[in-house]
Design a protein around this motif. Structure first.
Motif, PDB file in Angstrom:
ATOM      1  N   LYS A 228       0.820  -1.212   0.000  1.00 48.66           N
ATOM      2  CA  LYS A 228       0.000   0.000   0.000  1.00 48.66           C
ATOM      3  C   LYS A 228       0.859   1.270   0.000  1.00 48.66           C
ATOM      4  O   LYS A 228       0.320   2.373   0.051  1.00 48.66           O
ATOM      5  CB  LYS A 228      -0.917   0.002   1.228  1.00 48.66           C
ATOM      6  CG  LYS A 228      -1.838  -1.213   1.315  1.00 48.66           C
ATOM      7  CD  LYS A 228      -2.842  -1.225   0.195  1.00 48.66           C
ATOM      8  CE  LYS A 228      -3.749  -2.448   0.270  1.00 48.66           C
ATOM      9  NZ  LYS A 228      -4.595  -2.468   1.463  1.00 48.66           N
ATOM     10  N   LEU A 229       2.178   1.080  -0.036  1.00 46.72           N
ATOM     11  CA  LEU A 229       3.102   2.209  -0.043  1.00 46.72           C
ATOM     12  C   LEU A 229       3.750   2.353  -1.412  1.00 46.72           C
ATOM     13  O   LEU A 229       3.835   1.396  -2.167  1.00 46.72           O
ATOM     14  CB  LEU A 229       4.182   2.018   1.025  1.00 46.72           C
ATOM     15  CG  LEU A 229       3.683   1.805   2.455  1.00 46.72           C
ATOM     16  CD1 LEU A 229       4.855   1.535   3.393  1.00 46.72           C
ATOM     17  CD2 LEU A 229       2.874   3.009   2.940  1.00 46.72           C
ATOM     18  N   LYS A 230       4.232   3.561  -1.713  1.00 52.56           N
ATOM     19  CA  LYS A 230       4.837   3.810  -3.018  1.00 52.56           C
ATOM     20  C   LYS A 230       6.104   4.635  -2.866  1.00 52.56           C
ATOM     21  O   LYS A 230       6.098   5.685  -2.239  1.00 52.56           O
ATOM     22  CB  LYS A 230       3.848   4.552  -3.922  1.00 52.56           C
ATOM     23  CG  LYS A 230       4.375   4.804  -5.337  1.00 52.56           C
ATOM     24  CD  LYS A 230       3.336   5.501  -6.196  1.00 52.56           C
ATOM     25  CE  LYS A 230       3.887   5.735  -7.604  1.00 52.56           C
ATOM     26  NZ  LYS A 230       2.898   6.453  -8.459  1.00 52.56           N
ATOM     27  N   GLY A 231       7.185   4.131  -3.444  1.00 51.22           N
ATOM     28  CA  GLY A 231       8.433   4.882  -3.467  1.00 51.22           C
ATOM     29  C   GLY A 231       9.159   4.876  -2.131  1.00 51.22           C
ATOM     30  O   GLY A 231       8.935   4.019  -1.275  1.00 51.22           O
ATOM     31  N   ASN A 232      10.038   5.848  -1.967  1.00 56.06           N
ATOM     32  CA  ASN A 232      10.843   5.940  -0.751  1.00 56.06           C
ATOM     33  C   ASN A 232      10.032   6.505   0.415  1.00 56.06           C
ATOM     34  O   ASN A 232       9.015   7.155   0.216  1.00 56.06           O
ATOM     35  CB  ASN A 232      12.070   6.809  -1.007  1.00 56.06           C
ATOM     36  CG  ASN A 232      13.026   6.162  -1.997  1.00 56.06           C
ATOM     37  OD1 ASN A 232      13.135   4.941  -2.051  1.00 56.06           O
ATOM     38  ND2 ASN A 232      13.717   6.967  -2.780  1.00 56.06           N
ATOM     39  N   ILE A 233      10.541   6.258   1.618  1.00 53.67           N
ATOM     40  CA  ILE A 233       9.866   6.678   2.849  1.00 53.67           C
ATOM     41  C   ILE A 233      10.769   7.634   3.617  1.00 53.67           C
ATOM     42  O   ILE A 233      11.987   7.408   3.695  1.00 53.67           O
ATOM     43  CB  ILE A 233       9.530   5.453   3.716  1.00 53.67           C
ATOM     44  CG1 ILE A 233       8.494   4.565   3.005  1.00 53.67           C
ATOM     45  CG2 ILE A 233       9.021   5.862   5.096  1.00 53.67           C
ATOM     46  CD1 ILE A 233       8.273   3.226   3.679  1.00 53.67           C
TER      47      ILE A 233
ATOM     48  N   ASP B 195       5.392   8.608   2.187  1.00 59.88           N
ATOM     49  CA  ASP B 195       5.888   8.027   0.946  1.00 59.88           C
ATOM     50  C   ASP B 195       5.472   8.965  -0.187  1.00 59.88           C
ATOM     51  O   ASP B 195       5.090  10.113   0.060  1.00 59.88           O
ATOM     52  CB  ASP B 195       5.376   6.606   0.751  1.00 59.88           C
ATOM     53  CG  ASP B 195       3.855   6.533   0.551  1.00 59.88           C
ATOM     54  OD1 ASP B 195       3.173   7.580   0.650  1.00 59.88           O
ATOM     55  OD2 ASP B 195       3.348   5.429   0.288  1.00 59.88           O
ATOM     56  N   GLU B 196       5.539   8.508  -1.439  1.00 62.74           N
ATOM     57  CA  GLU B 196       5.189   9.382  -2.564  1.00 62.74           C
ATOM     58  C   GLU B 196       3.711   9.770  -2.579  1.00 62.74           C
ATOM     59  O   GLU B 196       3.333  10.763  -3.199  1.00 62.74           O
ATOM     60  CB  GLU B 196       5.556   8.712  -3.885  1.00 62.74           C
ATOM     61  CG  GLU B 196       7.049   8.597  -4.121  1.00 62.74           C
ATOM     62  CD  GLU B 196       7.370   7.961  -5.459  1.00 62.74           C
ATOM     63  OE1 GLU B 196       6.430   7.768  -6.282  1.00 62.74           O
ATOM     64  OE2 GLU B 196       8.546   7.635  -5.684  1.00 62.74           O
TER      65      GLU B 196
END
Length: 218
Positions: free
Chosen positions: A122-127, A156-157
């Motif tokens: 459910k996350l996208k890209g860097n954190i 995140d993104e």
């Protein structure tokens, strides 16, 4: 997926650190064995702690100090570890959610660190851990429209999704096989993170058969 802490957070509270565990697990209700362990710990803590003693826990103290330095009231917006311990000593206990969240909460109440667990799909890209912008809100787990401004918050993104007080619904842990990151929020350095990450990892392996847990301190 790169995880970092913003320069702003470091400049305001230099001892900020994160302990990150990455793993795949089957999310389900906690086993009878783990539930018994969980309830036994709650019983012991209810006898050990008072309100005054909760506020003396070094990890809770440092989290409260970080909130104040970032511009958030630690009394009005309590971190999760403190809030759960207050429930315990008032005899209210804790809810059983699922095996991952229950491990998360057990480590939190025994250590004093606030911890969040997130579904990486459910996350996208860097954190990045940032100081949340003014007037920012998100839909929290069991709490709609939470005011998160100035809290130390994971982004995140797609935007903000977690902090030491209350996580958003977006990356919440639900049933089924999931890729997960569990994040320990530390504001007094990283000296104890190795120990508590190993405790978390041991519960995953001993009770739920998780084979591989990657650990990283930031």
């Amino acid at each position: 997926m790169k995880i970092s802490i913003s320069n702003e957070i470091y400049s305001i509270f230099p001892k900020t650190a994160l302990g990150v565990l990455s793993y795949r697990a089957f999310v389900e209700p906690s086993s009878k064995e783990f539930t018994k362990l969980f309830e036994d710990v709650i019983d012991k803590l209810s006898q050990k702690y008072s309100i005054e003693e909760i506020t003396k826990n070094p990890h809770i103290i440092s989290t409260r100090q970080a909130y104040k330095a970032l511009g958030k009231s630690p009394q009005q917006y309590r971190n999760a570890a403190e809030a759960m311990l207050r429930r315990i000593i008032k005899g209210k206990g804790l809810y059983h959610v699922n095996n991952i969240v229950d491990i998360n909460n057990l480590i939190s109440i025994t250590s004093g660190y606030s911890i969040g667990s997130y579904d990486t799909k459910k996350l996208k890209g860097n954190i990045e851990l940032r100081r949340a912008e003014s007037r920012l809100h998100y839909d929290g787990i069991g709490k709609d429209n939470i005011n998160i401004e100035h809290l130390p918050t994971l982004y995140d993104e797609l935007g903000a999704f977690g902090n030491p007080t209350s996580d958003s619904k977006r990356a919440m842990i639900q049933s089924g096989e999931k890729d997960i990151i569990s994040v320990i929020y530390a504001f007094d350095g990283d000296e104890e993170l190795d120990f508590w990450m190993e405790e978390f990892s041991s519960y995953l392996k001993d009770y739920y058969g998780v084979i591989k847990v990657e650990k990283l301190i930031i």
